[in-house]
Design a protein around this motif. Structure first.
Motif, short mmCIF file in Angstrom:
data_model
loop_
_atom_site.label_atom_id
_atom_site.label_comp_id
_atom_site.label_asym_id
_atom_site.label_seq_id
_atom_site.Cartn_x
_atom_site.Cartn_y
_atom_site.Cartn_z
N THR A 57 0.88 -1.17 0.00
CA THR A 57 0.00 0.00 0.00
C THR A 57 0.91 1.21 0.00
O THR A 57 1.63 1.46 0.98
CB THR A 57 -0.91 0.01 1.24
N VAL A 58 0.94 1.94 -1.10
CA VAL A 58 2.00 2.93 -1.32
C VAL A 58 1.60 4.32 -0.82
O VAL A 58 1.06 5.13 -1.56
CB VAL A 58 2.41 2.97 -2.81
N TYR A 59 1.88 4.56 0.47
CA TYR A 59 1.61 5.88 1.03
C TYR A 59 2.82 6.43 1.79
O TYR A 59 2.78 7.53 2.32
CB TYR A 59 0.39 5.86 1.95
N ASP A 60 3.92 5.64 1.83
CA ASP A 60 5.11 6.07 2.55
C ASP A 60 6.30 5.25 2.04
O ASP A 60 6.14 4.38 1.18
CB ASP A 60 4.93 5.87 4.06
N ALA A 61 7.47 5.50 2.60
CA ALA A 61 8.68 4.80 2.17
C ALA A 61 8.59 3.31 2.48
O ALA A 61 8.06 2.91 3.52
CB ALA A 61 9.90 5.41 2.84
N SER A 62 9.11 2.48 1.58
CA SER A 62 9.18 1.04 1.83
C SER A 62 10.21 0.78 2.93
O SER A 62 11.27 1.40 2.96
CB SER A 62 9.61 0.32 0.56
N HIS A 63 9.87 -0.15 3.83
CA HIS A 63 10.75 -0.41 4.96
C HIS A 63 11.16 -1.87 5.00
O HIS A 63 10.81 -2.67 4.13
CB HIS A 63 10.09 0.03 6.27
N MET A 64 11.92 -2.23 6.03
CA MET A 64 12.47 -3.59 6.11
C MET A 64 11.39 -4.64 6.34
O MET A 64 11.59 -5.82 6.07
CB MET A 64 13.54 -3.67 7.20
N ILE A 210 -5.53 14.75 -6.35
CA ILE A 210 -4.78 14.89 -5.09
C ILE A 210 -4.49 13.51 -4.50
O ILE A 210 -3.43 13.28 -3.91
CB ILE A 210 -5.57 15.76 -4.09
N PHE A 211 -5.42 12.57 -4.74
CA PHE A 211 -5.28 11.23 -4.16
C PHE A 211 -4.42 10.30 -5.01
O PHE A 211 -4.15 9.17 -4.59
CB PHE A 211 -6.67 10.62 -3.95
N SER A 212 -4.00 10.75 -6.18
CA SER A 212 -3.15 9.90 -7.03
C SER A 212 -1.68 10.32 -7.00
O SER A 212 -0.80 9.52 -7.31
CB SER A 212 -3.65 9.94 -8.48
N ILE A 213 -1.41 11.56 -6.61
CA ILE A 213 -0.02 12.05 -6.59
C ILE A 213 0.82 11.27 -5.59
O ILE A 213 1.92 10.81 -5.89
CB ILE A 213 0.02 13.57 -6.26
N LEU A 214 0.27 11.10 -4.38
CA LEU A 214 1.01 10.42 -3.31
C LEU A 214 1.35 8.97 -3.67
O LEU A 214 2.53 8.58 -3.63
CB LEU A 214 0.20 10.48 -2.01
N PRO A 215 0.37 8.13 -4.04
CA PRO A 215 0.72 6.73 -4.35
C PRO A 215 1.62 6.58 -5.57
O PRO A 215 2.45 5.66 -5.61
CB PRO A 215 -0.64 6.06 -4.57
N LYS A 216 1.48 7.47 -6.55
CA LYS A 216 2.33 7.38 -7.73
C LYS A 216 3.79 7.61 -7.35
O LYS A 216 4.69 6.90 -7.82
CB LYS A 216 1.89 8.41 -8.77
N TYR A 217 4.02 8.59 -6.49
CA TYR A 217 5.40 8.87 -6.06
C TYR A 217 5.99 7.69 -5.29
O TYR A 217 7.08 7.22 -5.57
CB TYR A 217 5.43 10.13 -5.18
N TRP A 218 5.22 7.18 -4.31
CA TRP A 218 5.76 6.12 -3.46
C TRP A 218 5.84 4.78 -4.19
O TRP A 218 6.68 3.94 -3.85
CB TRP A 218 4.95 6.00 -2.17
N GLU A 219 5.01 4.59 -5.22
CA GLU A 219 5.16 3.38 -6.03
C GLU A 219 6.51 3.41 -6.75
O GLU A 219 7.22 2.40 -6.83
CB GLU A 219 4.03 3.24 -7.05
N GLY A 220 6.86 4.57 -7.29
CA GLY A 220 8.16 4.71 -7.95
C GLY A 220 9.31 4.41 -7.01
O GLY A 220 10.28 3.72 -7.37
N GLU A 221 9.20 4.93 -5.79
CA GLU A 221 10.24 4.67 -4.79
C GLU A 221 10.31 3.18 -4.45
O GLU A 221 11.40 2.62 -4.27
CB GLU A 221 9.95 5.47 -3.51
N TYR A 222 9.15 2.54 -4.37
CA TYR A 222 9.10 1.11 -4.06
C TYR A 222 9.83 0.30 -5.14
O TYR A 222 10.63 -0.59 -4.83
CB TYR A 222 7.64 0.65 -3.94
#
Length: 747
Positions: A57-64, A210-222
């Motif tokens: 669920t892509v709303y923040d940085a991926s963690h361990m 507004i609700f698509s910007i956040l997950p798109k960014y964090w998906e890229g980071e993932y």
């Protein structure tokens, strides 16, 4: 006679042949959460394996915690594909519509708007104080100890910086003093303010983008994190936002089949109707958790557990398939009005669209078993009207940080980027390989140190084998006679391969497999050392076979990403993959030249040249990632090793030498002190040795021997005997001192 016997026997024919009995080979078994046991793995369609894995669920940085699941499944996937040779079709989802995403996106949007207005320090102070009131109510009502601790930490951090700003504002301090204090409070109180702003203004956020910007960014980071961890990409990636029409159609059929109902614009799954059906069962994975309201509400999401929402259900055990959107939430058209998908339905609809009515494997984290996966199973089997949507359910174990629970929502996590800043992707993967994929893994310094030492141990073996293989030989010379040592090592080699195979058949037990591989390396090291100690060359073909097998197994596990026949890639990846092949001939020439120079320098006792040769080995070449190992009577071994590793080794060696020097100096100092103390004692005449002890003795005879103790009592015979021994020993010691002085010794 002989002829007649042969005639009697008739025409010669081949004798009867009987096949060997053979041995029963182990078959792959996987721990199946549907049975809570290890079941033999039998795909539904030959060697093809349909596999669905719950993605992030892509709303923040991926963690361990994510790494725990995705590296573990990557290992399982690689083993099934590259070791057991299954044709795996791997599908994974991205959850980009979810209560957490909606809330975080709103909060980020509102907080940025707040900052852009550049509020005065006094307003920031007042708003934080206002936001603290509902926060403190929430803190008081929180019973979960981990969540309470997290909220207490936030409260303490805000309180710490709020006081100085309040004091500065009250006394009318200059803007240059107040502004940085206000900025610090804004930083520390971001979560608190964002939550308060959302409660006040969240319903006014209506723009879907507004609700698509956040997950798109964090998906890229993932995806970047997964690539950095060498996790294979899925064959198919599905996003919830792209499958809304399929989800609507899926929900519609569940309702048509009699297992769903519409209530106030939302659609709920009827768990009683489903569970009451003869061909269905609800709660296949964790039946004992059915009815756990806390778990069910967490599954519904923070925005979906208000009193009005809960009252829409026929039963508290029912769960949302489709949620009517409230103000401040994204929405899509549906037969039931504007709304958005429930959490559980997304996986069912997307997996069903790609993999059909039944899949071989479904994977996810242990904490997803209930309600998420149990609800997935129920709604999918309600849609397909079967009881086998998933054949094998695999759940990876939790990850703890030095024994403590890891949780993104509790802000107790280490991001994958932070972990990769401390350790390599290979070291992280080795740590995972050294533990069972289905059990809890503790991410700690001890865990990582074990992985680092394993990597170093096996890499040294690869380097030693490469050195053996570099020894010049003709095409026939590489085939050497086998003696008992080779036969014994080869026998052990096949035993270890069989043990690794058994381990992988047993629920892909990489922990045992890695230990068997470590044992094989130890046997190889022992063999090499024994041959070299006898001035014999190790058998190159045998060692090549062992090293190639170990390399291939590590490649299967994803710990080696390259085409090298033996060992870890040298010099990174990409264009540097052939670094060893390119530079080794030059390094060998340099090593041979250095060895010749050393030989001449030793024969002629030219110390300066020997020191230069040592400096080349110890100082110059490590900076270039080259290690030279000098062995008495044997050629110098040349190894290409990671530069950082060599510099670390050099620093450790320097520290060891400094510690040795320190201990030597300390020992010399102590020896000197002891000798000085002994000399000082020798100087004392026996007649004076007791006179200074006035706290023990009050009277002495003419020779300085004590006769009465400190209280004036006569010393007992027993005590006198003991003191006499000391007196006589000192008399001898002093006599030795006088003789030493007479002979010109210390004074």
């Amino acid at each position: 006679m002989a002829g007649s016997a042969e005639q009697a026997k008739g025409k010669r024919v081949q004798p009867a042949w009987s096949p060997p009995e053979g041995t029963e080979q182990p078959r792959l078994h996987l721990y199946n959460s549907l049975t809570r046991s290890k079941d033999e793995f039998v795909p539904q369609n030959g060697k093809q394996v349909l596999w669905y894995c719950c993605g992030p669920t892509v709303y923040d940085a991926s963690h361990m915690g994510h790494a725990r699941s995705y590296i573990s499944f990557d290992i399982l996937r690689r083993v099934l594909m590259n070791y057991f040779k299954y044709d795996v079709f791997y599908c994974m989802n991205i959850t980009d519509i979810d209560d957490k995403i909606i809330k975080r996106a709103r909060q980020n949007h509102l907080f940025e708007q707040y900052r852009e207005k550049k509020p005065a320090p006094a307003q920031i102070l007042g708003d934080v104080q206002t936001a603290l009131k509902p926060f403190l109510v929430k803190l008081a009502e929180t019973t979960d100890p981990d969540k309470k601790q997290m909220l207490e930490r936030l409260h303490a951090a805000v309180t710490l910086v709020l006081g100085p700003l309040q004091e500065a504002v009250q006394r009318g301090a200059a803007a240059s003093e107040v502004a940085p204090k206000a900025e610090l409070l804004l930083k520390e109180a971001k979560d608190l303010l964002s939550d308060w702003l959302d409660s006040q203004l969240g319903s006014q956020v209506t723009e879907n983008s507004i609700f698509s910007i956040l997950p798109k960014y964090w998906e890229g980071e993932y995806h970047q994190d997964m690539e950095a961890l060498n996790v294979l990409p899925p064959d198919v990636l599905t996003r919830v936002s792209e499958y809304v029409p399929e989800i609507v159609a899926f929900v519609k059929k569940v309702v048509e089949n009699g297992y769903g109902y519409v209530s106030n614009g939302s659609v709920y799954f009827d768990t009683a109707q489903f569970g009451g059906s003869e061909k269905h069962s609800y709660g296949k994975l964790v039946p004992e958790a059915v009815g756990d309201q806390k778990a069910l509400q967490e599954g519904e999401g923070d925005l979906s557990i208000s009193a009005d929402r809960l009252s829409e259900k026929r039963s508290q055990n029912d769960f949302a398939l489709w949620k009517a959107s409230k103000p401040g939430e994204p929405s899509w058209d549906s037969p039931w009005g504007k709304g958005r998908p429930g959490w559980h339905i997304e996986c069912s609809a997307m997996a069903g669209s790609i993999l059909g009515e039944s899949m071989d494997i479904h994977g996810g984290g242990f904490d997803l078993r209930f309600p998420h996966h149990d609800n997935e199973l129920a709604q999918s089997e309600a849609y397909f009207e079967n009881d086998h949507w998933v054949r094998y359910f695999l759940h990876t174990g939790h990850l703890t940080i030095a024994g403590c629970k890891m949780s993104k929502s509790l802000k107790n996590f280490i991001t994958i980027k932070d972990a990769l800043a401390k350790h390599t992707a290979r070291q992280l993967r080795l740590a995972f390989l050294m533990h069972s994929w289905k059990d809890t893994l503790d991410y700690s310094n001890n865990t990582m140190e074990s992985a680092i030492q394993y990597e170093k141990f096996i890499n040294e073996f690869f380097l030693n084998v490469k050195d053996v293989l570099r020894a010049p030989t003709d095409i026939t010379g590489q085939y050497e006679k086998w003696d008992s040592q080779e036969i014994e090592l080869n026998k052990s080699f096949y035993e270890k391969k069989a043990a690794v195979h058994r381990a992988l058949c047993d629920n892909v037990d990489t922990r045992t497999a890695m230990e068997e591989m470590r044992a094989l390396v130890s046997l190889g090291n022992t063999y090499i050392a024994a041959r070299k100690s006898n001035r014999q060359t190790p058998n190159r073909m045998l060692l090549q076979s062992v090293a190639a097998y170990l390399t291939e197994m590590l490649r299967v596990f994803g710990a080696i990403d390259g085409v090298e026949p033996i060992g870890f890639p040298v010099g990174g990846s990409g264009q540097n993959m052939d670094l060893e092949v390119i530079v080794m001939p030059y390094l060998s020439v340099l090593s041979d030249f250095r060895e010749t120079v050393r030989k001449i320098a030793r024969e002629n006792k030219v110390t300066e040249v020997l020191q230069l040769c040592d400096a080349l080995r110890d100082d110059t070449l490590p900076e270039l990632g080259v290690r030279l190992e000098d062995h008495e009577g044997l050629p110098t071994v040349v190894k290409l090793v990671d530069r950082e590793t060599l510099l670390k080794e050099r620093e450790e060696k320097k520290q060891v030498e400094e510690e040795k020097k320190r201990k030597k100096e300390e020992a010399a100092r102590k020896k000197q002190e002891q000798e000085a103390a002994k000399l000082a004692k020798m100087k004392i005449p026996p007649s004076e040795m007791f006179r200074s002890e006035i706290d023990k003795y009050s009277n002495f005879d003419d020779s300085g021997f004590p006769t009465h103790d400190a209280e004036g009592k006569e010393i007992s015979k027993g005590q006198t005997k003991k003191l006499k021994k000391l007196y006589d020993a000192q008399e001898k010691l002093h006599k030795d001192y006088l003789e030493m002085v007479q002979n010109g010794g210390s004074s």
